[in-house]
Design a protein around this motif. Sequence first.
Motif, mmCIF file in Angstrom:
data_model
loop_
_atom_site.group_PDB
_atom_site.id
_atom_site.type_symbol
_atom_site.label_atom_id
_atom_site.label_comp_id
_atom_site.label_asym_id
_atom_site.label_seq_id
_atom_site.Cartn_x
_atom_site.Cartn_y
_atom_site.Cartn_z
ATOM 1 N N PRO A 195 0.843 -1.205 0.000
ATOM 2 C CA PRO A 195 0.000 0.000 0.000
ATOM 3 C C PRO A 195 0.878 1.254 0.000
ATOM 4 O O PRO A 195 1.779 1.388 0.824
ATOM 5 C CB PRO A 195 -0.786 -0.125 1.311
ATOM 6 C CG PRO A 195 -0.837 -1.598 1.573
ATOM 7 C CD PRO A 195 0.493 -2.123 1.101
ATOM 8 N N ASP A 227 -5.069 4.787 -1.918
ATOM 9 C CA ASP A 227 -5.324 3.354 -2.098
ATOM 10 C C ASP A 227 -5.699 3.026 -3.544
ATOM 11 O O ASP A 227 -5.398 1.939 -4.039
ATOM 12 C CB ASP A 227 -6.436 2.888 -1.157
ATOM 13 C CG ASP A 227 -5.983 2.835 0.296
ATOM 14 O OD1 ASP A 227 -4.759 2.847 0.527
ATOM 15 O OD2 ASP A 227 -6.850 2.792 1.188
ATOM 16 N N LEU A 276 -2.761 -5.556 1.773
ATOM 17 C CA LEU A 276 -3.192 -4.635 2.824
ATOM 18 C C LEU A 276 -2.683 -5.056 4.198
ATOM 19 O O LEU A 276 -2.553 -4.215 5.095
ATOM 20 C CB LEU A 276 -4.724 -4.554 2.847
ATOM 21 C CG LEU A 276 -5.371 -3.743 1.718
ATOM 22 C CD1 LEU A 276 -6.890 -3.872 1.770
ATOM 23 C CD2 LEU A 276 -4.960 -2.277 1.804
ATOM 24 N N ARG A 335 0.445 -3.035 5.253
ATOM 25 C CA ARG A 335 0.421 -1.574 5.280
ATOM 26 C C ARG A 335 1.345 -1.067 6.395
ATOM 27 O O ARG A 335 1.306 -1.536 7.518
ATOM 28 C CB ARG A 335 -1.000 -1.059 5.519
ATOM 29 C CG ARG A 335 -1.118 0.461 5.402
ATOM 30 C CD ARG A 335 -2.485 0.941 5.813
ATOM 31 N NE ARG A 335 -3.546 0.512 4.931
ATOM 32 C CZ ARG A 335 -3.860 1.125 3.797
ATOM 33 N NH1 ARG A 335 -3.186 2.206 3.420
ATOM 34 N NH2 ARG A 335 -4.839 0.675 3.043
#
Length: 650
Positions: free
Chosen positions: A203, A218, A243, A246
């Motif tokens: 991300p 995003d 994700l 992140r």
Amino acid sequence: MNAPTLSHVLRFGVFELDTDSGELRRHGLKIRLPDQSFQILKELLSQPGEVVTREELRRVLWPMDTFVEFEVGLNSAVRKLREALDDSADNPRFVETVPRHGYRFIAPVAVPAGELVRVQVQPSPAAAPPVAPGPAAVVASSAEAVASQPRRWRLTDRRAAGVLIVLCAAILTAAGAAMNQRWGSLLRRDAAGEPIRAFLVLPFENLTGDVTQNYFVDSVTDALTVNLAQVEGLEVISRTTALQYRQTGKRLSEIGRELPVNGIVSGTVVRSGTGVRITAQLGRVATDRVEWGKAYEGELSHMLDLQQRIASDVAVAAGLAPPPSHSRRAAQTIAAEAYDAYLKGLTIRGQFAFSRAVAYFEQAIAIDPDFAEAHAALAVTQLQFLFGGRFSPHEAAPKAEAAARKALQLDDTLADAHLALGQILALYHWRWEESAKALQRAVELRNGAGDLTAAVSDSLKRQGRFDDAITAAERGRKRDPLSLNAQIAVGTAYRGRGQHDRALAELRSALAMSPGSSWVKFQLGATFAAIGRMDDAIRELEIAARPASGHISRFEAYLGYAYAAAGRTVEARAMLKELDAHRRDQYVSAYGIALIHDALGEKGPAVAALQRAYEDHAVEFSQIGQYPPFKAIATEPAFQKVMQQVGLPR
């Protein structure tokens, strides 16, 4: 002689840095520190109180044959270092910026006694002619003498120890720099010789300073993931798994040990009004280093083209061919307000707020009627109403189909539009061959990536190609190993094949990923029902049908069937009454009602309900493999006629 290294543990303030393991600890607790930030800190600690120039740091972080957006990369690494140290550029306690020059470490550094310098002396492969000792030899000799002292020997003046360390490091580093750089370069070239075949797109970081822009940041990550997945021969981990990483502090090599990837893409995004600045960099797991980086600037109205260019550059930097430029409209201008509304719709859809997402996509289309991607997104979102909610198939499907066909009229290379149309053709029209062709086209355009796994696997099961369905589902899980939907697709594919024990095992793994998922509970209940374990089926379906958020009529109908099949007639009839009450405020499929009556042995009501389901074009007909077979009415002419009209086997 190898260059000496610092004492493997250096202390400053409440921190200590282990230069062997790369760990930064605060009061003994480990703090995540990215690799480049670690290298900067290590270099600063080797010269406490001295200015380390930006050019010196460039040589430490990136080899000379590496192209990278140096200023952006260095600034980002220093910022992360300060965050780890809870330091401030305006009022520094540790790292001071020297404008236009570099950085200086300003805090006292404590060196544990007896661990001043560690020097390894290796015999040279051939004897060299004697030469007069130079400064490096003198310092090396002194360092060896220090290292050979008994451990009770101490320097009383730690500042003197620091000076000695700096002197040793500076001279010996200079003496060995050419050899180390040449050897390191050869190692990197050797490790980097092969193209990168598996990517993780981390991300991207939001450097706008505004968390309300996270949806925009995003979207850049998602677009790059999808575009790279279209590169022939490249496997790209999907967004759900990405994700989980992140703001990770893990090194590239750590991620490589956890996921089947050998390349990591990361970057930053800054947005100001309609202006955008994106940096992207590519790291190789084998070398644990960033090999390429670049900054891009553009306008919101040209984001489709900009994102495609970034993906193309990343692919080429990895030694691969660029992704095909499918879209005819990528270089065209899209109204900035329309694109912004489109992105907000994608974000809201990801939160399962489908009605709000539809409103955003319709807003985007109102601003820019020729925005093909917005039409495709609207089609995919409208499809969700076929699976639950207040709309009947006759209300939801035509809207989804109109949006999909408009998107394809504007651009027939949009995978999402083919995906939506393929599902509509199966779920609503029961045009099986046309559906399979549309889904296959979506697979070709997206190289199998994205939200295609379940749709493709279901299509293959309808065709009786169960082994292919399992293969497709397994491939989807490989691309997105932390995705709940991908895991469920694997479980249901094995159930379709009749491998129920394997299906239960896979679905239990899905439940471990999301213990509160009603969808997983439903699939477990359906699998238990398929093998006649009705008590287990009822246990799972009772939880699935009544989540904390309310009730799901489609799951309630299956629960009613399970009650009836288990001989719990009272509960089954109570469920029929409850479903009838729900019809006042939402659409309730008659297919499930027909199943309950069939399990109760009530042929007339079962046939009547099945006729209503046919007239509604209920989606269960296209998912018939997920539902129990009709028994009481299986030989009834009315039942067989419906099956013929739908096109399914008798």
